[in-house]
Every structure is written in structure tokens, then in C-alpha cells.
Design a protein around this motif. Sequence first.
Motif, mmCIF file in Angstrom:
data_model
loop_
_atom_site.group_PDB
_atom_site.id
_atom_site.type_symbol
_atom_site.label_atom_id
_atom_site.label_comp_id
_atom_site.label_asym_id
_atom_site.label_seq_id
_atom_site.Cartn_x
_atom_site.Cartn_y
_atom_site.Cartn_z
ATOM 1 N N ASN A 409 0.641 -1.211 -0.026
ATOM 2 C CA ASN A 409 0.008 -0.186 -0.174
ATOM 3 C C ASN A 409 0.939 1.404 0.107
ATOM 4 N N PHE A 410 0.602 2.156 -0.869
ATOM 5 C CA PHE A 410 1.119 3.518 -0.925
ATOM 6 C C PHE A 410 0.101 4.481 -1.287
ATOM 7 N N ASN A 411 -0.801 4.688 -0.267
ATOM 8 C CA ASN A 411 -1.864 5.620 -0.278
ATOM 9 C C ASN A 411 -1.774 6.808 0.499
ATOM 10 N N LEU A 412 -1.854 8.159 -0.002
ATOM 11 C CA LEU A 412 -2.154 9.249 0.991
ATOM 12 C C LEU A 412 -2.984 10.062 0.398
ATOM 13 N N ASN A 413 -4.103 10.600 1.361
ATOM 14 C CA ASN A 413 -5.247 11.308 1.057
ATOM 15 C C ASN A 413 -5.288 12.076 1.807
ATOM 16 N N THR A 414 -5.117 13.771 1.668
ATOM 17 C CA THR A 414 -5.194 14.999 2.538
ATOM 18 C C THR A 414 -6.038 15.901 1.852
ATOM 19 N N SER A 415 -6.907 16.454 2.768
ATOM 20 C CA SER A 415 -7.616 17.871 2.227
ATOM 21 C C SER A 415 -7.761 18.801 3.328
ATOM 22 N N ASP A 416 -7.810 20.092 2.812
ATOM 23 C CA ASP A 416 -7.924 21.051 3.681
ATOM 24 C C ASP A 416 -9.039 22.217 3.275
ATOM 25 N N THR A 417 -9.811 22.458 4.194
ATOM 26 C CA THR A 417 -11.287 23.270 3.752
ATOM 27 C C THR A 417 -11.089 24.643 4.614
ATOM 28 N N ARG A 418 -11.175 25.604 4.043
ATOM 29 C CA ARG A 418 -11.338 26.927 4.819
ATOM 30 C C ARG A 418 -12.466 27.672 4.231
ATOM 31 N N GLU A 419 -13.208 28.215 5.474
ATOM 32 C CA GLU A 419 -14.416 28.927 5.199
ATOM 33 C C GLU A 419 -14.290 30.246 5.833
ATOM 34 N N VAL A 420 -14.369 31.279 5.261
ATOM 35 C CA VAL A 420 -14.479 32.781 5.942
ATOM 36 C C VAL A 420 -15.796 33.476 5.777
ATOM 37 N N ASP A 421 -16.115 34.086 6.644
ATOM 38 C CA ASP A 421 -17.460 34.703 6.535
ATOM 39 C C ASP A 421 -16.961 36.022 7.405
ATOM 40 N N ASP A 422 -17.339 37.437 6.777
ATOM 41 C CA ASP A 422 -17.158 38.784 7.107
ATOM 42 C C ASP A 422 -18.362 39.380 7.242
ATOM 43 N N ILE A 423 -18.841 39.763 8.570
ATOM 44 C CA ILE A 423 -20.085 40.505 8.871
ATOM 45 C C ILE A 423 -19.762 41.516 9.725
ATOM 46 N N ARG A 424 -20.716 42.504 9.528
ATOM 47 C CA ARG A 424 -20.656 43.756 10.213
ATOM 48 C C ARG A 424 -21.820 44.012 10.968
ATOM 49 N N MET A 425 -21.695 44.200 12.200
ATOM 50 C CA MET A 425 -23.035 44.356 13.227
ATOM 51 C C MET A 425 -23.048 45.925 13.745
ATOM 52 N N ARG A 426 -24.164 46.501 13.514
ATOM 53 C CA ARG A 426 -24.191 47.956 14.072
ATOM 54 C C ARG A 426 -24.965 47.883 15.282
ATOM 55 N N LEU A 427 -24.570 48.373 16.591
ATOM 56 C CA LEU A 427 -25.396 48.123 17.612
ATOM 57 C C LEU A 427 -25.185 49.395 18.535
ATOM 58 N N GLY A 428 -26.119 49.600 19.567
ATOM 59 C CA GLY A 428 -26.175 50.698 20.328
ATOM 60 C C GLY A 428 -25.511 50.432 21.610
ATOM 61 N N ASP A 429 -25.081 51.095 22.515
ATOM 62 C CA ASP A 429 -24.760 50.974 23.938
ATOM 63 C C ASP A 429 -25.460 50.227 24.456
ATOM 64 N N GLY A 430 -24.881 48.781 25.130
ATOM 65 C CA GLY A 430 -25.870 48.246 25.990
ATOM 66 C C GLY A 430 -27.070 47.306 25.037
ATOM 67 N N GLN A 431 -26.920 47.300 23.719
ATOM 68 C CA GLN A 431 -28.002 46.708 23.076
ATOM 69 C C GLN A 431 -27.381 45.343 22.689
ATOM 70 N N ASP A 432 -28.110 44.208 22.650
ATOM 71 C CA ASP A 432 -27.911 42.955 22.326
ATOM 72 C C ASP A 432 -27.816 42.660 21.027
ATOM 73 N N GLY A 433 -26.970 41.924 20.412
ATOM 74 C CA GLY A 433 -26.784 41.471 19.021
ATOM 75 C C GLY A 433 -26.567 40.048 18.692
ATOM 76 N N THR A 434 -27.527 39.364 18.193
ATOM 77 C CA THR A 434 -27.238 37.979 17.946
ATOM 78 C C THR A 434 -26.994 37.474 16.393
ATOM 79 N N LEU A 435 -26.023 36.865 16.403
ATOM 80 C CA LEU A 435 -25.748 36.437 14.982
ATOM 81 C C LEU A 435 -25.891 34.793 15.043
ATOM 82 N N LYS A 436 -26.414 34.155 13.893
ATOM 83 C CA LYS A 436 -26.602 32.706 13.945
ATOM 84 C C LYS A 436 -25.988 32.258 12.591
ATOM 85 N N LEU A 437 -25.292 31.291 12.480
ATOM 86 C CA LEU A 437 -25.028 30.611 11.582
ATOM 87 C C LEU A 437 -25.318 28.943 11.517
ATOM 88 N N GLY A 438 -26.003 28.602 10.407
ATOM 89 C CA GLY A 438 -26.384 27.032 10.699
ATOM 90 C C GLY A 438 -27.651 26.772 9.996
#
Length: 618
Positions: A409-438
Motif C-alpha cells: 500500500n502506498f496511499n496518501l489522501n489529505t484535504s484542507d477546507t477553509r471557510e471565511v465569513d465577514d459580517i458587520r453589526m451596528r449596535l447601540g450602547d448596551g444593545q444585544d446583537g445575535t448572530l446565527k450561522l447554521g
Amino acid sequence: MEAQATGAVAAPTAQAGQEKPAATPSHASAGARRRAARVYLDGSKLFLAGQFDRARADFERASALDPANPDYRQAALVARSHEVTALVEAAAKDRLRGDASAARSTLLQAYSLDPTNFEVTQHLDELGSDIARAQAPSPYAEADARIGGAIQLVYAKGLRSFHLRGGERRVIEDVFKGYGVEAMIDQSVGDLQVRFDIGDATFDEVTRALGLLTDSFYVPLDEHRVLVARNTPNNRERFMREDLETVYVPGLSSDTLGEIANLARNVFQVQRAVADPSNGTVTLRAPQLDLDAFNSTMHELMDGSSQIVLDVRMLQIAHTSTRNTGVQPPQSITAFNVYAEEQSILNANQSLVQEIISSGLAAPGDTLAILAILLASGQVSSSLFSNGLALFGGGLTQSALVPGSITANFNLNTSDTREVDDIRMRLGDGQDGTLKLGTRYPIETSQYSSLGSNTSSLAGLTSAGTSSSLSSLLGQLNAGALEVPQIQYQDLGLTLKVTPKVLRNGDVVLSLDLTLDGLAGTSVNGLPVLSNRAYSGVVMLRQGAAAVLASELDQSESRAITGTPGISEIPGMNNLTGKDFQKNYATLLIVITPHVVRGTQAAGHSPMFRVVGTGITP
């Protein structure tokens, strides 16, 4: 609308409708194209460094050198959009600092770059509204002059110093006389011996210290006379003049107006506060000082709180590696008697043996030749004779050993996956902000089924009874009953809750709650089991600094060795043994960078007033 470019600004996307493309771009020479490429590269470096004005100039120059290349023109449009956004943010900061002229100059510069930008025109309108409000006369100025507003005390300006010792009444008269004001003292003020020393103080500071020393307060009677009385609730109710003021807060609900009235009563001790939801007003009746404090607080509340922009970048890295190397030796050896195996094959294929003999391919007693012809023709197959074998013995006892197969046997299998998300949230002072991914996963929690089999057996309900029409109605009811399941959707994936808070020194406090929900791979009574991982914390950082959250989502490693017992354990021989190595891991990085785009509270603390030496002399 802010245009964003990703990567090295190789091919930025221009906003639609900003400028009309050139009708017929001319083709540039090879030298001009090379110079345009160099200028474009310089502009890209300036763009990444945040110098959008210089980057725009280089992009426009590259577009002029090579008009046929649309990337240069698009890059200039993107750089111009970023430059306009930076100017709008700078104008907002100048406006918060109260520098209206600098804000107007910056906005006009942004307007000259992009006259169609909606944010620029909106900020110009807001700046004009601020100037108009500052210059507009009060709608009640004429009414105050006609009816008579609050009495304004006229006193001598400048700093004064006092070093007095004597009775309270005498000290009070001397202090007010020093400012050209006549003091009329009520009988409630005593005549204890006091000592009053203060230097280089204003009228407000002196009267405040005098009130603390003698436990008194004053009320203006006219421009040059005041009434001084003991500071008691009854005296304040008797002597303090109360002003009537109507605060207009349109657009608020009745509950909010009620909270404003409760704020005036409980915090500022305004006993007469009436909210009118139909007109959107709150009518207050209280001393002018209390009304001023209430108005100042309401101004800060209505002006709005600080606003923070959170740049959230999510990086998910997944790595899978499988390696299968080495030699797998035979795992089994088969031994058999050659004569018995030959006879078994010949007896099972007598018809083929007779054909071979009749055709003259082999003699009747030559069993090895007959067996070789059978195997070569493909009509007969045997796993024992298809592989190599080793013979030993002779005659009827001749036997053979057949080893198993050898696998390399001479088998080599490798994989790399990269996922990038860039999100901007504008909130007030003391305001809750929720971000959901899924995703939302449906889970069947319960079912509604037909109850026809469990109904009562009374005549007329489950059977026709005395009425023939009940039978058909009951049949329709049972036939129309359907099972309707109840579904509950569960959020799977990442949930990030952020609550920013701006401090007086400009730092930002972030309250972070991170939750990772997923399927565990098992179920109980048909319901899937969910896995949950959570993190909660608080971090304080400066503007522009980044907070990093790192999580190992999944990590597994397995090793398997295939070889011969005893031999594979010898040092040096184990390198020839088959090895199966698997390694998987997934990492999540969340980078949060806060930027305060609007700060309404002043830095530092309010000046404190301290009185020293207020003791009563014997």
C-alpha cells in the motif's frame, strides 16, 4: 451604501449606476499597459493600507493609461466609495465634538466626490437641521416676556474671597452684600457662631458653600434682593417658586410617557408630573433647578446612546488526512494433498476429461496434463491452483502449501477546507446583537391521531342506532381523520450573542455568549440527541483592537497496524508492516473588532465640589 473589496483588490466590483462607462475605449500601447499595471499595483498597496484618496488617484491614472482595461476603472470606483465612507465617518466625529464647520467642510468634500451618495446627502441634511435648531428662536420667548418668566438675579461678576466669623445671619448678609445683593433672612435661620473662609470663588460657588455651612437656601425676590431661609422641606415648599413646563415627546407610547413621568417624580423629586399620551406631552411643575436637571437628562436620553460597529470575521479550518503505507504480508497459508485435489477436480468434470482424451490432447493416464488443460481452458477454476504453491513429499502423499496474497500500500489522501465569513453589526450602547450561522432541523415531538377506535359504543354514536343517517355521518368522520404530527424546529450551528458597552475612557467592554449546537448521532425514542457546547465571557479592549475566540470543533486520530505477530514487533521490521493512519480536526476562529462610530458621553468625570472647614465655632 459602502462597497467592499476582498483579496488584493484584483478585481473590485463597482456599484451599478455610479458612472457611465466609456463609449469606445482606445487601445493603449504595450508600454502604456505596463506602466498602467505598475501604477495599479501601487494603488492596490495604498488601498490595503487605508489610503483611499491616493489609491483612487493611482487607479484613475492607470485607467487613463489603459482605457481598455475595465478593472482599473472599477477599482477607482471602489476606492472612491471607501474614501467617501471615511469622510462621512470623520464628519460624524467632528459633529459629535461640536465642530460644525469642520463637519460641513468634510461632508462637502465627500459630496464633491460622489454627489449621488445617499449617506452624504443625509448627513448634510442632519447638519443643516442642527444649525437651524441652534439659530431658531424659542417659541415661548415672546410669551415669557409678556407673562413674566423666572426672576433673574443680577449680581456683581468676578471672583471674591471671604474670611468671616460671627453669627449665621450676619455672615449671610455680608456675603450677599459683597455681590451687591440685599439678603432678607427668614426667622427660621438661627444665629449660631460660624467661621466662613473661601478664596477666589464665583457667586455660585460661594452661595453653595454658604448654604452647606448654614443649612440654608435662597430664593430671588427681584433682581437685587433674595430671601434666605432654613433648608427644610416645609420651607422649600413655602418659598421656592415653581415653574410650569410642558415637555413635548411625540411618537412615544403611553407606557414610555408614564416612565418619563415616574423618572421626574422619583429621581428629580418633581411632585407634579402629568403625562398626556393623546398629545404626546409631559407637564411638569417644579423649581427651575429641578426642571433644568430634568431637561438636561432628557436631552441626553433623546439624543441617543453611543453606537458601535462590530467587525466579525469567522474562519473555519477543517483538515482531513489519511495515510496507508507499508507491506501487508500473507495472513494465512493453505495446505492440501495434491492427489486428492486432482481426483476431486477430475471426477467433477468427467465429460471434459473424455473430450480431451478423445481429441488426443493428452494420454488417458496423464492426469497432470489433463488438469493443466482444464485449468488453461477456463472451464474449470480452483483457488488452490490459481496462485503459486510449494510442493513437498511424493507419490500419494505429495502435498502443497499455498500462501496468502501480499499487498503493498502506498496511499496518501489529505484535504484542507477553509471557510471565511465577514459580517458587520451596528449596535447601540448596551444593545444585544445575535448572530446565527447554521440550519433549522425539524424534530417531530408529538402526533395527533384519530380517536375513532377509542370512542364510546353507545348506540347512535358508533353505530346507526335508530337513525339511518348517523351511520353515513360516522363513516365520513372516521374516514376524514388524519394524523397530523407536531414539528419543532431546532437551531443547529453557531449562535453568537454580543453586548457592547462604551466606557468613559473610550474602551469597549464586550459580553460574549457563544453556543454550538449539533446532532450527537444517537436518538432516544425516535428523537435525536443534541450536543451543546457553550462559552460565556467578558473582555475589555480599545477601539480597533481585536478579540479572538478559538474553538476546537472536532478532533480525532486513529492508527491501525496490519502484520504478522512476532515479526512486526521486531525493530526495523515494523517499517515493512502495513500502517493505516487517519487524523481529522476542525478549528473555528472568531475575530471581533469594535469601532465606536458615535460617542455621546464625555470622557473623564464631572468636576467635584468640596467644602473644607464648615464646623461651628463655639
